[in-house]
Design a protein around this motif. Structure first.
Motif, PDB file in Angstrom:
ATOM      1  N   LYS A   4      -4.272  14.860   5.598  1.00  0.00           N
ATOM      2  CA  LYS A   4      -4.345  14.784   4.079  1.00  0.00           C
ATOM      3  C   LYS A   4      -4.203  16.461   3.363  1.00  0.00           C
ATOM      4  N   SER A   5      -4.941  17.508   4.130  1.00  0.00           N
ATOM      5  CA  SER A   5      -4.687  18.640   3.683  1.00  0.00           C
ATOM      6  C   SER A   5      -3.257  18.922   3.415  1.00  0.00           C
ATOM      7  N   LEU A   6      -2.341  18.533   4.008  1.00  0.00           N
ATOM      8  CA  LEU A   6      -1.005  18.680   3.803  1.00  0.00           C
ATOM      9  C   LEU A   6      -0.429  17.813   2.806  1.00  0.00           C
ATOM     10  N   ILE A   7      -0.862  16.783   2.334  1.00  0.00           N
ATOM     11  CA  ILE A   7      -0.331  16.104   1.193  1.00  0.00           C
ATOM     12  C   ILE A   7      -0.904  16.562  -0.113  1.00  0.00           C
ATOM     13  N   ARG A   8       0.072  16.766  -0.907  1.00  0.00           N
ATOM     14  CA  ARG A   8      -0.386  17.375  -2.423  1.00  0.00           C
ATOM     15  C   ARG A   8      -0.605  16.353  -3.280  1.00  0.00           C
ATOM     16  N   VAL A 114      12.368  -5.499  15.427  1.00  0.00           N
ATOM     17  CA  VAL A 114      12.513  -4.497  14.536  1.00  0.00           C
ATOM     18  C   VAL A 114      10.870  -3.760  13.995  1.00  0.00           C
ATOM     19  N   LEU A 115      10.956  -2.663  13.903  1.00  0.00           N
ATOM     20  CA  LEU A 115       9.820  -2.055  13.292  1.00  0.00           C
ATOM     21  C   LEU A 115      10.130  -1.469  11.741  1.00  0.00           C
ATOM     22  N   ILE A 116       9.592  -1.715  10.718  1.00  0.00           N
ATOM     23  CA  ILE A 116      10.019  -1.241   9.339  1.00  0.00           C
ATOM     24  C   ILE A 116       8.893  -0.019   9.060  1.00  0.00           C
ATOM     25  N   VAL A 117       9.784   1.106   8.868  1.00  0.00           N
ATOM     26  CA  VAL A 117       8.994   2.374   8.560  1.00  0.00           C
ATOM     27  C   VAL A 117       9.456   2.951   7.170  1.00  0.00           C
ATOM     28  N   ASP A 118       8.309   3.432   6.316  1.00  0.00           N
ATOM     29  CA  ASP A 118       8.409   4.105   5.237  1.00  0.00           C
ATOM     30  C   ASP A 118       7.363   5.127   5.039  1.00  0.00           C
ATOM     31  N   ASP A 119       7.294   5.930   3.992  1.00  0.00           N
ATOM     32  CA  ASP A 119       6.349   7.018   4.145  1.00  0.00           C
ATOM     33  C   ASP A 119       5.025   6.452   3.411  1.00  0.00           C
ATOM     34  N   GLU A 149      -1.166   4.838   2.959  1.00  0.00           N
ATOM     35  CA  GLU A 149      -1.532   3.609   2.547  1.00  0.00           C
ATOM     36  C   GLU A 149      -2.334   3.800   1.318  1.00  0.00           C
ATOM     37  N   LEU A 150      -1.905   3.065   0.068  1.00  0.00           N
ATOM     38  CA  LEU A 150      -2.914   3.313  -1.262  1.00  0.00           C
ATOM     39  C   LEU A 150      -3.533   1.820  -1.352  1.00  0.00           C
ATOM     40  N   ILE A 151      -4.721   1.920  -0.844  1.00  0.00           N
ATOM     41  CA  ILE A 151      -5.682   0.943  -0.579  1.00  0.00           C
ATOM     42  C   ILE A 151      -5.910   0.006  -1.500  1.00  0.00           C
ATOM     43  N   ALA A 152      -6.297   0.462  -2.941  1.00  0.00           N
ATOM     44  CA  ALA A 152      -6.530  -0.073  -4.073  1.00  0.00           C
ATOM     45  C   ALA A 152      -5.528  -0.866  -4.360  1.00  0.00           C
ATOM     46  N   LEU A 153      -4.111  -1.022  -4.151  1.00  0.00           N
ATOM     47  CA  LEU A 153      -3.015  -1.479  -4.585  1.00  0.00           C
ATOM     48  C   LEU A 153      -2.778  -2.747  -3.561  1.00  0.00           C
ATOM     49  N   ALA A 154      -3.492  -2.895  -2.554  1.00  0.00           N
ATOM     50  CA  ALA A 154      -3.529  -4.154  -1.720  1.00  0.00           C
ATOM     51  C   ALA A 154      -2.182  -4.629  -1.126  1.00  0.00           C
ATOM     52  N   GLY A 155      -1.272  -3.684  -0.838  1.00  0.00           N
ATOM     53  CA  GLY A 155      -0.079  -3.873  -0.464  1.00  0.00           C
ATOM     54  C   GLY A 155       0.039  -4.885   0.696  1.00  0.00           C
ATOM     55  N   ARG A 156      -0.948  -4.758   1.558  1.00  0.00           N
ATOM     56  CA  ARG A 156      -1.080  -5.469   2.915  1.00  0.00           C
ATOM     57  C   ARG A 156      -0.952  -6.996   2.628  1.00  0.00           C
ATOM     58  N   LYS A 157      -1.522  -7.408   1.617  1.00  0.00           N
ATOM     59  CA  LYS A 157      -1.608  -8.960   1.309  1.00  0.00           C
ATOM     60  C   LYS A 157      -0.364  -9.412   0.873  1.00  0.00           C
ATOM     61  N   ASN A 158       0.690  -8.691   0.854  1.00  0.00           N
ATOM     62  CA  ASN A 158       1.927  -9.137   0.272  1.00  0.00           C
ATOM     63  C   ASN A 158       2.948  -9.232   1.713  1.00  0.00           C
ATOM     64  N   LEU A 159       2.425  -8.526   2.740  1.00  0.00           N
ATOM     65  CA  LEU A 159       3.312  -8.625   3.931  1.00  0.00           C
ATOM     66  C   LEU A 159       3.068  -9.406   4.866  1.00  0.00           C
ATOM     67  N   ILE A 164       0.299  -3.686  11.137  1.00  0.00           N
ATOM     68  CA  ILE A 164       0.550  -2.657  10.216  1.00  0.00           C
ATOM     69  C   ILE A 164      -0.238  -1.141  10.533  1.00  0.00           C
ATOM     70  N   VAL A 165       0.619  -0.361  10.674  1.00  0.00           N
ATOM     71  CA  VAL A 165       0.192   1.096  11.125  1.00  0.00           C
ATOM     72  C   VAL A 165       0.327   1.922  10.154  1.00  0.00           C
ATOM     73  N   THR A 166      -1.002   2.525   9.898  1.00  0.00           N
ATOM     74  CA  THR A 166      -1.012   3.664   8.623  1.00  0.00           C
ATOM     75  C   THR A 166      -1.854   4.786   9.166  1.00  0.00           C
ATOM     76  N   LEU A 167      -1.276   6.056   9.042  1.00  0.00           N
ATOM     77  CA  LEU A 167      -2.062   7.279   9.246  1.00  0.00           C
ATOM     78  C   LEU A 167      -3.162   7.663   8.287  1.00  0.00           C
ATOM     79  N   LEU A 168      -2.844   7.509   7.097  1.00  0.00           N
ATOM     80  CA  LEU A 168      -3.790   7.950   6.060  1.00  0.00           C
ATOM     81  C   LEU A 168      -3.871   6.759   5.031  1.00  0.00           C
ATOM     82  N   GLN A 169      -5.255   6.877   4.332  1.00  0.00           N
ATOM     83  CA  GLN A 169      -5.357   5.959   3.662  1.00  0.00           C
ATOM     84  C   GLN A 169      -5.994   6.640   2.322  1.00  0.00           C
ATOM     85  N   TYR A 170      -6.052   6.127   1.212  1.00  0.00           N
ATOM     86  CA  TYR A 170      -6.339   6.726  -0.300  1.00  0.00           C
ATOM     87  C   TYR A 170      -6.990   5.637  -1.002  1.00  0.00           C
ATOM     88  N   GLU A 171      -7.786   5.545  -1.587  1.00  0.00           N
ATOM     89  CA  GLU A 171      -8.377   4.701  -2.475  1.00  0.00           C
ATOM     90  C   GLU A 171      -7.652   4.254  -3.665  1.00  0.00           C
TER      91      GLU A 171
END
Length: 171
Positions: A4-8, A114-119, A149-159, A164-171
């Protein structure tokens, strides 16, 4: 390592009230980038994919080195009319309108894992559309991997119901 310290954070971009999570600072940090790919590799290896599918364009940035690390192929998913051979196409809804993604029809053999990958996963629309392309190709979706992963936008529920692997989570 504290990724997280490397994400601006860029406040009010692209519009007021939005905090944009800028990965370019992570990408330019050699140790942080290596750590990110190593972490994705460690967390995704057990899914045993045959291919990584990454969406234009930031999915390419993490998908290609992850595919290399896992010793498997990479398949790009692009915006319309960017791929030269016959494609599968999926239209999907955006907040204000529609968009389309395409993937070469001959990119993978039917039945490939297949594994789908995005930022980043926000609402999940792009990842869901990419999953539909994987399904059209007759392949098995084994999971998704995202750096953020932007938790507040609840994208997981649409998949689809796969890991689902995520390294960082933001509210």
């Amino acid at each position: 390592m504290d990724l997280k310290s490397l994400i601006r954070d860029i406040p009010d971009f692209p519009q007021p009230g939005i905090v944009f999570r800028d990965i370019t600072t992570l990408l330019s940090d050699a140790k942080g980038l290596r750590y990110t790919i190593d972490q994705l590799s460690e967390k995704c290896a057990s899914l045993s994919p045959d291919y990584i599918v990454g969406m234009e364009s930031r999915g390419f940035l993490f998908g290609v080195p992850l595919a290399y690390q896992l010793g498997i192929g990479f398949v790009p998913v692009r915006k319309p009319k960017k791929l030269p051979a016959p494609v599968y196409a999926v239209e999907y809804q955006l907040e204000y309108g529609k968009d389309c993604l395409e993937m070469h029809q001959d990119a993978m053999s039917s039945g490939s894992r297949v594994l789908i990958v995005d930022d980043l996963i926000a609402t999940g629309g792009t990842a869901q559309a990419t999953a539909q392309l994987v399904e059209k190709a007759g392949c098995e979706l084994v999971g998704f991997a995202f750096v953020i992963e932007l938790i507040a936008l609840a994208g997981r529920k649409n998949l689809p119901d796969v890991p689902i692997v995520t390294l960082l989570q933001y509210e």
